[in-house]
Design an enzyme around this catalytic site. Structure first.
Site, mmCIF file in Angstrom:
data_model
loop_
_atom_site.group_PDB
_atom_site.id
_atom_site.type_symbol
_atom_site.label_atom_id
_atom_site.label_comp_id
_atom_site.label_asym_id
_atom_site.label_seq_id
_atom_site.Cartn_x
_atom_site.Cartn_y
_atom_site.Cartn_z
ATOM 1 C CB SER A 147 -131.494 6.718 13.508
ATOM 2 O OG SER A 147 -132.690 6.833 14.249
ATOM 3 C CE1 TYR B 82 -129.100 4.362 17.728
ATOM 4 C CE2 TYR B 82 -131.166 5.569 17.520
ATOM 5 C CZ TYR B 82 -130.263 4.644 17.023
ATOM 6 O OH TYR B 82 -130.498 4.028 15.826
ATOM 7 C CE LYS C 32 -126.981 4.659 14.748
ATOM 8 N NZ LYS C 32 -126.261 3.660 13.967
HETATM 9 N N1 LIG Z 1 -134.178 -1.137 14.134
HETATM 10 C C1 LIG Z 1 -134.560 0.122 13.816
HETATM 11 O O1 LIG Z 1 -135.756 0.446 13.794
HETATM 12 C C2 LIG Z 1 -133.525 1.143 13.445
HETATM 13 C C3 LIG Z 1 -133.949 2.444 13.124
HETATM 14 C C4 LIG Z 1 -132.986 3.393 12.763
HETATM 15 C C5 LIG Z 1 -131.647 3.051 12.718
HETATM 16 N N2 LIG Z 1 -131.254 1.786 13.048
HETATM 17 C C6 LIG Z 1 -129.822 1.454 12.988
HETATM 18 O O2 LIG Z 1 -129.661 0.300 12.165
HETATM 19 C C7 LIG Z 1 -128.546 -0.454 12.618
HETATM 20 C C8 LIG Z 1 -128.953 -1.907 12.791
HETATM 21 O O3 LIG Z 1 -130.054 -1.994 13.695
HETATM 22 P P1 LIG Z 1 -130.641 -3.415 14.123
HETATM 23 O O4 LIG Z 1 -132.003 -3.179 14.651
HETATM 24 O O5 LIG Z 1 -130.427 -4.375 13.018
HETATM 25 O O6 LIG Z 1 -129.663 -3.742 15.347
HETATM 26 P P2 LIG Z 1 -129.139 -5.165 15.904
HETATM 27 O O7 LIG Z 1 -128.829 -4.943 17.344
HETATM 28 O O8 LIG Z 1 -130.095 -6.247 15.539
HETATM 29 O O9 LIG Z 1 -127.790 -5.401 15.096
HETATM 30 C C9 LIG Z 1 -126.570 -4.769 15.463
HETATM 31 C C10 LIG Z 1 -125.445 -5.754 15.206
HETATM 32 O O10 LIG Z 1 -124.182 -5.111 15.455
HETATM 33 C C11 LIG Z 1 -123.357 -5.985 16.220
HETATM 34 N N3 LIG Z 1 -122.431 -5.131 16.980
HETATM 35 C C12 LIG Z 1 -122.759 -4.175 17.891
HETATM 36 N N4 LIG Z 1 -121.651 -3.585 18.364
HETATM 37 C C13 LIG Z 1 -120.587 -4.153 17.745
HETATM 38 C C14 LIG Z 1 -119.175 -3.964 17.824
HETATM 39 N N5 LIG Z 1 -118.641 -3.070 18.652
HETATM 40 N N6 LIG Z 1 -118.358 -4.741 17.056
HETATM 41 C C15 LIG Z 1 -118.911 -5.676 16.209
HETATM 42 N N7 LIG Z 1 -120.235 -5.899 16.102
HETATM 43 C C16 LIG Z 1 -121.074 -5.146 16.859
HETATM 44 C C17 LIG Z 1 -124.330 -6.783 17.086
HETATM 45 O O11 LIG Z 1 -123.802 -8.016 17.538
HETATM 46 C C18 LIG Z 1 -125.509 -6.977 16.131
HETATM 47 O O12 LIG Z 1 -125.370 -8.162 15.341
HETATM 48 C C19 LIG Z 1 -128.051 0.216 13.877
HETATM 49 O O13 LIG Z 1 -126.954 1.046 13.521
HETATM 50 C C20 LIG Z 1 -129.230 1.061 14.321
HETATM 51 O O14 LIG Z 1 -128.810 2.193 15.041
HETATM 52 C C21 LIG Z 1 -132.157 0.826 13.416
#
Ligand SMILES: NC(=O)c1ccc[n+]([C@@H]2O[C@H](COP(=O)([O-])OP(=O)(O)OC[C@H]3O[C@@H](n4cnc5c(N)ncnc54)[C@H](O)[C@@H]3O)[C@@H](O)[C@H]2O)c1
Length: 333
Positions: free
Chosen positions: A123, A147, A151
């Protein structure tokens, strides 16, 4: 399954989530079999359309190892994490556990099952307050939240594992993911929803409260904070490219994924208003602690290394696809 076929099986942790599910679609279109590993704490069964789901907990190293072996996986794309900056300030213990310990557990399982390639969801939160813009990968990393810190800690652990155990990896640092699948098969459903684009759309559709605009006294043209919004389908495409790059022997790397163009909160509100034909209801609130005024990516390394160029990330395209999703397609709308 033949050895040749098994080479195209990829474990997608968090594949039932927002970015993970869009990436499963892109992986399947590129000839991969995406095997999702997800505990469904935040993900959705309806988003499982392009490959099998293994329901499980990432901290359960034995369960992850078994899934890697059973599906003859040759690479892992690791999305699963907790991703709310504010929550992480209140409960860092949970973030260290669900972001860092899960990643260590996953890498232990990969070692046990001899899986040599890892793509990691990082991120722009690893950078903290920008000291120069746009932000390239060599920008100092001084996270402002647990957070962002977890990362960065994951990235560092992955780098050391790579050096010691031969793991090949890419850490992809996303800026602000937004938008929905242009075919209308997937989109964003987070509860609670905290991100600007869906909140503005939900406010205008009467699906949520009036939008809060945090701060209008930033040193930007209209006083509101500027962010780099990247369409989720462009992120998905970047994962397919990064995976192919690593499978073909590419060196481990850190890459930014953003557009290089920033939009202010007011510009996003105007784009949603134009799309809806109705004003977005909003009110002004104080700045949030630790929110920088402007965050914009320099993503030239991704272009050079994996041949990635955003195709869906104009603000108009982001807002149009997300608006259609929230108004017409989202389950339970
Ligand atoms: N959305 C953004 O703008 C953004 C920006 C930068 C980084 N990210 C990173 O991208 C990744 C995905 O983000 P997203 O928005 O799709 O999130 P999201 O919450 O939609 O998806 C995360 C998924 O991981 C699963 N999960 C969480 N903990 C778990 C565990 N312990 N065991 C098994 N499954 C687990 C959840 O059920 C969910 O389906 C994350 O790592 C987030 O930090 C997202």
């Amino acid at each position: 399954m033949s050895a040749a076929l098994s080479k195209r099986n990829v474990l997608v942790t968090g594949g039932a989530g927002y970015i993970g599910s869009h990436t499963c679609k892109a992986l399947a279109a590129a000839g991969w079999v995406p095997v999702t590993f997800d505990n469904l704490s935040l993900g959705h069964r309806w988003a499982m359309k392009w490959g099998p789901l293994v329901e499980g907990e990432l901290l359960d190293t034995a369960a992850v190892t078994a899934a890697l072996r059973a599906h003859e996986v040759s690479a892992v794309v690791h999305f699963a994490a907790s991703a709310y900056v504010g929550d992480s300030m209140r409960d860092p213990a949970f973030y260290y556990r669900n972001n860092l310990l899960t990643t260590l557990s996953l890498m232990e399982a990969m070692q046990a099952a001899s899986v040599p390639v890892l793509l990691f969801s990082s991120s722009c939160a690893v950078y903290g307050d920008p000291v120069r813009l746009p932000i390239d990968e060599n920008h100092p990393t001084v996270p402002l939240s647990p957070y962002g810190q977890t990362k960065l800690d994951c990235e560092n652990a992955i780098r050391w594992y790579g050096q010691a155990y031969g793991l090949r990896w890419a850490a992809l640092r996303y800026f602000n993911a937004a938008g929905a699948d242009p075919d209308g098969q997937l989109g964003e459903v987070h509860d609670p929803e905290t991100r600007l684009v869906p909140r503005a759309i939900m406010a205008v559709l009467g699906q949520g409260p009036a939008l809060q605009v945090f701060g209008n006294d930033y040193p930007t043209a209209d006083g509101t904070a500027i962010r780099d919004y990247i369409h989720v389908s462009d992120l998905a495409d970047a994962h397919v490219r990064a995976l192919e790059y690593l499978m073909q022997g590419g060196a481990s790397t850190v890459c930014n994924l953003g557009t290089g163009a920033g939009f202010s909160v007011m510009e996003v509100i105007e784009a949603v208003t134009a799309q809806a034909g109705v004003d977005v209801p909003y009110h002004l609130a104080a700045r949030r602690e630790g929110d920088p005024s402007e965050v914009v990516a320099d993503a030239r390394r991704s272009a050079a290394l994996i041949g990635w160029m955003p195709r869906h990330s104009s603000l108009g395209s982001i807002v149009r696809t997300a608006f259609t999703w929230h108004r017409d397609l989202k389950p339970g709308r």
